[in-house]
Design a protein around this motif. Structure first.
Motif, PDB file in Angstrom:
ATOM      1  N   ASP A  28       0.852  -1.188   0.000  1.00 19.18           N
ATOM      2  CA  ASP A  28       0.000   0.000   0.000  1.00 19.18           C
ATOM      3  C   ASP A  28       0.888   1.237   0.000  1.00 19.18           C
ATOM      4  O   ASP A  28       1.733   1.391   0.896  1.00 19.18           O
ATOM      5  N   ASN A  29       0.723   2.089  -1.000  1.00 16.30           N
ATOM      6  CA  ASN A  29       1.504   3.320  -1.128  1.00 16.30           C
ATOM      7  C   ASN A  29       3.015   3.081  -1.043  1.00 16.30           C
ATOM      8  O   ASN A  29       3.729   3.808  -0.352  1.00 16.30           O
ATOM      9  N   GLY A  30       3.482   2.027  -1.700  1.00 13.70           N
ATOM     10  CA  GLY A  30       4.910   1.761  -1.768  1.00 13.70           C
ATOM     11  C   GLY A  30       5.507   1.107  -0.530  1.00 13.70           C
ATOM     12  O   GLY A  30       6.724   0.938  -0.449  1.00 13.70           O
ATOM     13  N   LYS A  31       4.674   0.752   0.436  1.00 13.00           N
ATOM     14  CA  LYS A  31       5.169   0.092   1.653  1.00 13.00           C
ATOM     15  C   LYS A  31       4.495  -1.268   1.791  1.00 13.00           C
ATOM     16  O   LYS A  31       3.353  -1.447   1.390  1.00 13.00           O
ATOM     17  N   SER A 117       9.566  -0.377   4.667  1.00 16.53           N
ATOM     18  CA  SER A 117       9.901   0.566   3.601  1.00 16.53           C
ATOM     19  C   SER A 117      11.251   0.172   3.027  1.00 16.53           C
ATOM     20  O   SER A 117      12.156  -0.213   3.773  1.00 16.53           O
TER      21      SER A 117
END
Length: 119
Positions: A28-31, A117
């Motif tokens: 979700d959103n790059g994480k 991340s």
């Protein structure tokens, strides 16, 4: 990395030796978001050292593909609920059963979310 069905999450002991665990993860959103029991070894290791690696793997944990370095953050209760929801959505009925069964056995605080991340 977010499209793989299973990921190998590697955290590190005090002496620096790696410990790899196959996990479900949702992007979700790059994480990446993972859910775990709060007393699991990987959670204890992440508390000491947030540096982790992730890699695609089979259901049995056989590594595939490139290793990606990352930083893990243990989430609070609200963010853990979000991680749980993402996993339920990603894995459908299996994800719903897995997250519900641990909550039934251990209560509402049965799991802790982990946000990863890329470093």
């Amino acid at each position: 990395m977010g499209t793989a069905r299973y990921l190998l999450l590697t955290s590190f002991k005090i002496d620096g030796s790696p410990v790899a665990t196959p996990v479900w993860a949702a992007l979700d959103n790059g994480k990446l978001y993972v859910s775990s029991l709060p007393d699991a070894g990987k959670v204890k290791r992440i508390r000491r050292n947030p540096e982790v690696t992730v890699q695609q793997c089979t259901i049995r944990g056989k590594a595939r593909g490139e290793i990606v370095r990352g930083t893990a953050v243990l989430l609070d209760e609200a963010a853990t609920a979000k991680a749980r929801q993402l996993i339920r959505h990603r894995y459908g009925f299996q994800g719903w059963i897995a997250t519900l069964s641990s909550r039934l056995r251990r209560g509402d605080n049965a799991n802790i979310g982990i946000e990863i991340s890329a470093s």
